[in-house]
Every structure is written in structure tokens, then in C-alpha cells.
Design an enzyme around this catalytic site. Sequence first.
Site, PDB file in Angstrom:
ATOM      1  CG  ASP A  96      -0.317  -0.167   2.551  1.00  0.00           C
ATOM      2  OD1 ASP A  96       0.909  -0.442   2.613  1.00  0.00           O
ATOM      3  OD2 ASP A  96      -1.019  -0.039   3.566  1.00  0.00           O
ATOM      4  CG  ASP A  99       5.728   5.837   6.729  1.00  0.00           C
ATOM      5  OD1 ASP A  99       5.646   6.984   6.283  1.00  0.00           O
ATOM      6  OD2 ASP A  99       5.739   5.599   7.954  1.00  0.00           O
ATOM      7  CB  VAL A 149      -2.724   9.321   3.200  1.00  0.00           C
ATOM      8  CG1 VAL A 149      -2.213  10.680   2.754  1.00  0.00           C
ATOM      9  CG2 VAL A 149      -1.649   8.264   3.000  1.00  0.00           C
ATOM     10  CG  ASP A 155      -5.307   1.106   9.273  1.00  0.00           C
ATOM     11  OD1 ASP A 155      -4.207   1.129   8.680  1.00  0.00           O
ATOM     12  OD2 ASP A 155      -5.412   0.810  10.471  1.00  0.00           O
TER      13      ASP A 155
HETATM   14  P1  IMP Z   1       6.951   1.157   6.570  1.00  0.00           P
HETATM   15  O1  IMP Z   1       7.291   2.233   7.567  1.00  0.00           O
HETATM   16  O2  IMP Z   1       7.402   1.522   5.173  1.00  0.00           O
HETATM   17  O3  IMP Z   1       7.475  -0.178   7.028  1.00  0.00           O
HETATM   18  O4  IMP Z   1       5.363   1.082   6.507  1.00  0.00           O
HETATM   19  C1  IMP Z   1       4.660   0.183   7.311  1.00  0.00           C
HETATM   20  C2  IMP Z   1       3.188   0.296   7.175  1.00  0.00           C
HETATM   21  O5  IMP Z   1       2.741   1.444   7.898  1.00  0.00           O
HETATM   22  C3  IMP Z   1       2.577   0.458   5.803  1.00  0.00           C
HETATM   23  O6  IMP Z   1       2.460  -0.742   5.051  1.00  0.00           O
HETATM   24  C4  IMP Z   1       1.202   1.022   6.171  1.00  0.00           C
HETATM   25  O7  IMP Z   1       0.311  -0.035   6.482  1.00  0.00           O
HETATM   26  C5  IMP Z   1       1.492   1.846   7.422  1.00  0.00           C
HETATM   27  N1  IMP Z   1       1.526   3.288   7.090  1.00  0.00           N
HETATM   28  C6  IMP Z   1       2.593   4.071   6.868  1.00  0.00           C
HETATM   29  N2  IMP Z   1       2.221   5.341   6.573  1.00  0.00           N
HETATM   30  C7  IMP Z   1       0.868   5.342   6.591  1.00  0.00           C
HETATM   31  C8  IMP Z   1      -0.141   6.365   6.335  1.00  0.00           C
HETATM   32  O8  IMP Z   1       0.131   7.540   6.007  1.00  0.00           O
HETATM   33  N3  IMP Z   1      -1.423   5.953   6.470  1.00  0.00           N
HETATM   34  C9  IMP Z   1      -1.794   4.690   6.806  1.00  0.00           C
HETATM   35  N4  IMP Z   1      -0.903   3.722   7.029  1.00  0.00           N
HETATM   36  C10 IMP Z   1       0.413   4.036   6.926  1.00  0.00           C
END
Ligand code: IMP
Length: 172
Positions: A96, A99, A149, A155
Site C-alpha cells: 500500500d 513509509d 493518509v 487505515d
Molecule cells: P513502513 O514504515 O514503510 O514499514 O510502513 C509500514 C506500514 O505502515 C505500511 O504498510 C502502512 O500499512 C502503514 N503506514 C505508513 N504510513 C501510513 C499512512 O500515512 N497511512 C496509513 N498507514 C500508513
Amino acid sequence: MAVEVYLSQEKIKTRVKEVAEQINKDFSGKELHIIGVLNGAFMFTADLVRHLDVPVTLEFMSASSYGDGTTSSGKLTINLDIKKDIKDKHVLVIEDIVDTGLTLSVLKKNLLERSPASLKLASFLYKPARLEHPVDIDYLCFEIEDHFVIGYGLDYAGRYRELPYVGIYCED
Ligand code: IMP
């Protein structure tokens, strides 16, 4: 709470189709095993595959990652694994949002240990301002600013995944 529309339904539809067309070109003549990452990527995965004309098989996976804050390594807990043996298969992982990049980088490492013929990553969104664990995104729909977002699978506290657009969550 108020939601400000950030990416409209129309804009998403157009871009998802463009990305799918690129995947069709790149995988022409090949078969593709798609791994959608739950929960957030369910909507993007469902919309993207509808535009694919290469033969696909599809599974979902669910994983959580925990970093140690200092290195790009992290511990991956797989809550739901795929059943297919992906050795010598062309694999496309669909996420999705990237981040910090931790989830996708640790997941990629885990899947590469299973010796696929190729492993490509698709992400609906990417927030460069927050990136800590660099990961190559082969197919990206939108690069976004540093906002939290919701919608289109994403979510806040388990809610708003059903929204057909991406919104900025504002508490008021
Ligand atoms: P990572 O920090 O790239 O490992 O992201 C981990 C997870 O955090 C993502 O797959 C999303 O499910 C969640 N996430 C990160 N940023 C957002 C946001 O802005 N909205 C909703 N979920 C987020």
C-alpha cells in the site's frame, strides 16, 4: 474528524491503469505470481490485477516488521505466509505505502531467500520524506508529501480502508 481529499477516485483509476500497462509490457510472455500485502494493499491489488493481461496467480501475505532503529535490518513476523513455492517464479509484491521502507525491505529479503526467478515491488504510495530503509520500488503510483493518509486500503486505527479515494486525516 474531517477528511480532505488528497487523491481523487478518478486520478487513482487513471494511474493504476497506467502502472498495470507497464507491468503488462514488462512481463509480456511470462507468468506472474502476485503477492498482495495485507491489509492495506487489498484494494490496490484488486484494482491493478483487473487491468493485467499476463497470466497471474495471486496470494496475500501479512507481515509486521520491527526495526532496531539504527540499521536497515529488521525482524519480520509473518502473520500469514504464502503457500506457493516461488522458486524460479516471477514474483510481484504489492504494497500500500512505503513509509520508512522497513516492511518492504525486510519482506524483500525474506522472499529472495526463496529463490524466485525475479522479484519486483509495486507500491501504491511512497513518502520519501520518511524513508529510512531504502528499497527500490519498481512500480509506483504516487509519490506523496509527509501526510498521514487514509482510504483506498489505508487505515487509521483500523478504520477508513473502504474509502475509494485517498484522504488526509485531520483531527478536529
Ligand atoms: P513502513 O514504515 O514503510 O514499514 O510502513 C509500514 C506500514 O505502515 C505500511 O504498510 C502502512 O500499512 C502503514 N503506514 C505508513 N504510513 C501510513 C499512512 O500515512 N497511512 C496509513 N498507514 C500508513
